[in-house]
Design a protein around this motif. Structure first.
Motif, mmCIF file in Angstrom:
data_model
loop_
_atom_site.group_PDB
_atom_site.id
_atom_site.type_symbol
_atom_site.label_atom_id
_atom_site.label_comp_id
_atom_site.label_asym_id
_atom_site.label_seq_id
_atom_site.Cartn_x
_atom_site.Cartn_y
_atom_site.Cartn_z
ATOM 1 N N UNK A 171 -76.087 104.908 29.819
ATOM 2 C CA UNK A 171 -75.149 103.866 30.299
ATOM 3 C C UNK A 171 -75.133 103.123 31.564
ATOM 4 N N UNK A 172 -76.235 103.688 32.355
ATOM 5 C CA UNK A 172 -76.578 103.152 33.734
ATOM 6 C C UNK A 172 -77.784 102.495 33.474
ATOM 7 N N UNK A 173 -78.346 102.155 32.568
ATOM 8 C CA UNK A 173 -79.292 101.174 32.163
ATOM 9 C C UNK A 173 -78.962 99.689 32.653
ATOM 10 N N UNK A 174 -79.993 98.775 33.298
ATOM 11 C CA UNK A 174 -79.530 97.456 33.805
ATOM 12 C C UNK A 174 -79.448 96.746 32.675
ATOM 13 N N UNK A 175 -79.769 96.918 31.367
ATOM 14 C CA UNK A 175 -79.397 95.750 30.117
ATOM 15 C C UNK A 175 -78.068 95.792 30.166
ATOM 16 N N UNK A 176 -77.118 96.807 30.445
ATOM 17 C CA UNK A 176 -75.667 96.692 30.055
ATOM 18 C C UNK A 176 -75.298 95.661 31.075
ATOM 19 N N UNK A 177 -75.785 95.830 32.366
ATOM 20 C CA UNK A 177 -75.077 94.935 33.240
ATOM 21 C C UNK A 177 -75.692 93.469 32.896
ATOM 22 N N UNK A 178 -76.955 93.351 32.492
ATOM 23 C CA UNK A 178 -77.360 92.053 32.135
ATOM 24 C C UNK A 178 -76.496 91.412 30.951
ATOM 25 N N UNK A 179 -75.951 92.103 30.128
ATOM 26 C CA UNK A 179 -75.378 91.749 28.918
ATOM 27 C C UNK A 179 -73.816 91.417 29.352
ATOM 28 N N UNK A 234 -73.205 89.950 32.232
ATOM 29 C CA UNK A 234 -73.281 88.749 33.145
ATOM 30 C C UNK A 234 -73.843 87.687 32.420
ATOM 31 N N UNK A 235 -74.340 87.792 31.095
ATOM 32 C CA UNK A 235 -75.108 86.886 30.099
ATOM 33 C C UNK A 235 -76.406 86.474 30.523
ATOM 34 N N UNK A 236 -77.134 87.308 31.390
ATOM 35 C CA UNK A 236 -78.449 87.341 31.765
ATOM 36 C C UNK A 236 -79.286 87.702 30.642
ATOM 37 N N UNK A 237 -78.883 88.709 29.758
ATOM 38 C CA UNK A 237 -79.469 89.035 28.529
ATOM 39 C C UNK A 237 -78.598 88.488 27.398
ATOM 40 N N UNK A 263 -66.492 89.216 28.548
ATOM 41 C CA UNK A 263 -67.312 89.913 29.681
ATOM 42 C C UNK A 263 -68.067 88.673 30.523
ATOM 43 N N UNK A 264 -68.914 87.995 29.842
ATOM 44 C CA UNK A 264 -69.580 86.871 30.444
ATOM 45 C C UNK A 264 -68.875 85.855 31.267
ATOM 46 N N UNK A 265 -67.457 85.542 30.666
ATOM 47 C CA UNK A 265 -66.709 84.517 31.436
ATOM 48 C C UNK A 265 -66.028 85.247 32.900
ATOM 49 N N UNK A 266 -65.720 86.491 32.533
ATOM 50 C CA UNK A 266 -65.319 87.036 33.760
ATOM 51 C C UNK A 266 -66.270 87.096 35.086
ATOM 52 N N UNK A 267 -67.472 86.911 34.618
ATOM 53 C CA UNK A 267 -68.355 87.026 35.948
ATOM 54 C C UNK A 267 -68.959 85.535 36.161
ATOM 55 N N UNK A 268 -68.019 84.533 35.654
ATOM 56 C CA UNK A 268 -68.419 83.163 36.191
ATOM 57 C C UNK A 268 -68.159 82.942 37.229
ATOM 58 N N UNK A 269 -67.188 83.844 37.808
ATOM 59 C CA UNK A 269 -66.634 83.514 39.173
ATOM 60 C C UNK A 269 -66.846 84.957 39.815
#
Length: 73
Positions: A4-12, A14-17, A33-39
């Motif tokens: 659960x701490x793998x970087x790919x979850x954060x990338x998902x 934010x939309x980076x993945x 989730x992605x729209x939440x991190x647009x700001x």
């Protein structure tokens, strides 16, 4: 499945993945989730969201086997 701490979850989160999926529930969950991190978000929000995404994948592991295989590469 990835830890659960793998970087790919954060990338998902934010939309980076980008993850191509036919699963409508997952599409909606990731879009939210992605729209939440647009700001800018408060500290810790990314980790919280990444954990929520991981939890979603754990809960629906049988339905998301193809997506999990893609992420785990």
């Amino acid at each position: 499945m990835l830890d659960k701490n793998h970087r790919k979850w954060k990338e998902l989160a934010t939309g980076k993945l980008a993850l191509a999926t036919d699963n409508f529930g997952l599409q909606m969950f990731l879009t939210r989730s992605i729209s939440r991190f647009s700001k800018p978000q408060p500290p810790g929000e990314l980790e919280k969201t990444a954990e929520e995404i991981h939890g979603f994948f754990v809960k629906y592991e049988r339905l998301l086997a193809r997506e999990i295989a893609i992420i785990s590469k």
